[in-house]
Design a protein around this motif. Structure first.
Motif, PDB file in Angstrom:
ATOM      1  N   THR A  17       8.408  -3.198  14.422  1.00 31.74           N
ATOM      2  CA  THR A  17       8.795  -3.822  13.157  1.00 31.74           C
ATOM      3  C   THR A  17       9.417  -5.190  13.395  1.00 31.74           C
ATOM      4  O   THR A  17       9.128  -6.162  12.681  1.00 31.74           O
ATOM      5  CB  THR A  17       9.788  -2.913  12.403  1.00 31.74           C
ATOM      6  N   GLN A  18      10.267  -5.284  14.401  1.00 32.04           N
ATOM      7  CA  GLN A  18      10.899  -6.572  14.727  1.00 32.04           C
ATOM      8  C   GLN A  18       9.867  -7.602  15.171  1.00 32.04           C
ATOM      9  O   GLN A  18       9.902  -8.765  14.735  1.00 32.04           O
ATOM     10  CB  GLN A  18      11.944  -6.375  15.821  1.00 32.04           C
ATOM     11  N   LEU A  20       6.602  -7.608  14.500  1.00 30.18           N
ATOM     12  CA  LEU A  20       5.743  -7.944  13.369  1.00 30.18           C
ATOM     13  C   LEU A  20       6.426  -8.966  12.459  1.00 30.18           C
ATOM     14  O   LEU A  20       5.781  -9.890  11.953  1.00 30.18           O
ATOM     15  CB  LEU A  20       5.398  -6.674  12.583  1.00 30.18           C
ATOM     16  N   HIS A  21       7.723  -8.786  12.248  1.00 35.15           N
ATOM     17  CA  HIS A  21       8.472  -9.739  11.415  1.00 35.15           C
ATOM     18  C   HIS A  21       8.452 -11.128  12.039  1.00 35.15           C
ATOM     19  O   HIS A  21       8.265 -12.136  11.338  1.00 35.15           O
ATOM     20  CB  HIS A  21       9.911  -9.255  11.243  1.00 35.15           C
ATOM     21  N   GLN A  22       8.614 -11.183  13.351  1.00 31.91           N
ATOM     22  CA  GLN A  22       8.617 -12.481  14.030  1.00 31.91           C
ATOM     23  C   GLN A  22       7.260 -13.161  13.952  1.00 31.91           C
ATOM     24  O   GLN A  22       7.168 -14.390  13.947  1.00 31.91           O
ATOM     25  CB  GLN A  22       9.025 -12.300  15.496  1.00 31.91           C
ATOM     26  N   LEU A  23       6.200 -12.353  13.895  1.00 33.04           N
ATOM     27  CA  LEU A  23       4.853 -12.909  13.828  1.00 33.04           C
ATOM     28  C   LEU A  23       4.331 -12.995  12.396  1.00 33.04           C
ATOM     29  O   LEU A  23       3.177 -13.355  12.177  1.00 33.04           O
ATOM     30  CB  LEU A  23       3.889 -12.045  14.669  1.00 33.04           C
ATOM     31  N   ASP A  24       5.189 -12.641  11.434  1.00 33.04           N
ATOM     32  CA  ASP A  24       4.827 -12.677  10.012  1.00 33.04           C
ATOM     33  C   ASP A  24       3.618 -11.774   9.737  1.00 33.04           C
ATOM     34  O   ASP A  24       2.686 -12.161   9.028  1.00 33.04           O
ATOM     35  CB  ASP A  24       4.541 -14.118   9.562  1.00 33.04           C
ATOM     36  N   LEU A  25       3.662 -10.572  10.306  1.00 35.89           N
ATOM     37  CA  LEU A  25       2.597  -9.599  10.104  1.00 35.89           C
ATOM     38  C   LEU A  25       3.199  -8.304   9.563  1.00 35.89           C
ATOM     39  O   LEU A  25       4.409  -8.130   9.534  1.00 35.89           O
ATOM     40  CB  LEU A  25       1.871  -9.308  11.429  1.00 35.89           C
ATOM     41  N   THR A  26       2.332  -7.395   9.127  1.00 34.99           N
ATOM     42  CA  THR A  26       2.768  -6.088   8.645  1.00 34.99           C
ATOM     43  C   THR A  26       2.051  -4.989   9.423  1.00 34.99           C
ATOM     44  O   THR A  26       1.047  -5.234  10.098  1.00 34.99           O
ATOM     45  CB  THR A  26       2.464  -5.938   7.144  1.00 34.99           C
ATOM     46  N   ARG A  29      -1.724  -4.423   9.469  1.00 38.45           N
ATOM     47  CA  ARG A  29      -2.558  -5.336  10.253  1.00 38.45           C
ATOM     48  C   ARG A  29      -2.669  -4.878  11.708  1.00 38.45           C
ATOM     49  O   ARG A  29      -3.574  -5.298  12.424  1.00 38.45           O
ATOM     50  CB  ARG A  29      -1.963  -6.763  10.217  1.00 38.45           C
TER      51      ARG A  29
END
Length: 205
Positions: A17-18, A20-26, A29
């Motif tokens: 989750t961390q 994905l947030h840094q890569l602006d993904l969910t 994906r």
């Protein structure tokens, strides 16, 4: 304040989750819930719930449930479910039709050798049928999170190089292109001070 329930998947989910947030993904994906269900034996709805941070289910599945799942999802070349006699033959010939029927119905539980023979017959890892929800999800998702980690390292590496107007990198030798981001990350501490003498970062100009 009650303690937050955790299982083997909880730290994997938190790390993913961390990242994905840094890569602006969910998560959708990164994880295809249908593929994950096929690989783990967990329902798509349950996987989707866990990816949203849902509460773990600590109850281990019965062997009969996993065997029925494998029989339903690992079909023969004609797309039909394997017969119980075929499954018995697939399991190194160590089981009878009646033994497989009793295992599938839940009347009997297998020993380790029998369970391993059936897992090999369906081409899943030995121990697959006894994995808890958290263990199964962690085993499936952890490699994907590691790929995310590598992707983030690559993004950060190129960002540092682009800040110094580096547009391309050529490495001599037989370096594996797929491992280039990791290699660049490893040599950055040595390379950047030399680059900074010639090309300081944009923020310092």
């Amino acid at each position: 304040m009650p303690a937050v329930e955790e299982d083997a998947f909880t730290p994997v989910w938190a790390a993913g989750t961390q990242l994905l947030h840094q890569l602006d993904l969910t998560w959708d994906r990164l994880v295809n819930v249908e593929a994950a269900s096929y690989a783990t034996g967990i329902t798509p709805d349950r996987i989707a719930l866990r990816l949203q941070g849902g509460t773990p289910d600590h109850e281990r599945p019965r062997f009969s449930e996993r065997l029925r799942f494998l029989r339903e999802t690992r079909r023969d070349a004609r797309g039909k479910k394997h017969s119980l006699r075929t499954i018995a033959a697939m399991a190194d010939g160590s089981l009878t039709y009646a033994a497989v029927a009793h295992l599938e119905s839940g009347r009997n539980e297998p020993g380790r050798e029998v369970a391993a023979a059936l897992e090999r017959a369906f081409n899943v890892p030995v121990g697959w049928c006894s994995l808890s929800e958290g263990e199964a999800l962690a085993a499936y998702v952890a490699p994907l999170v590691n790929q995310l980690r590598a992707a983030l390292r690559a993004v950060n590496t190129w960002a540092q190089l682009r800040a110094r107007d580096v547009e391309a990198v050529s490495l001599r030798g037989a370096a594996d292109p797929g491992k280039m981001p990791d290699l660049l990350t490893a040599i950055l501490p040595t390379v950047l001070p030399e680059l900074d003498q010639v090309l300081p970062p944009e923020a310092d100009r």
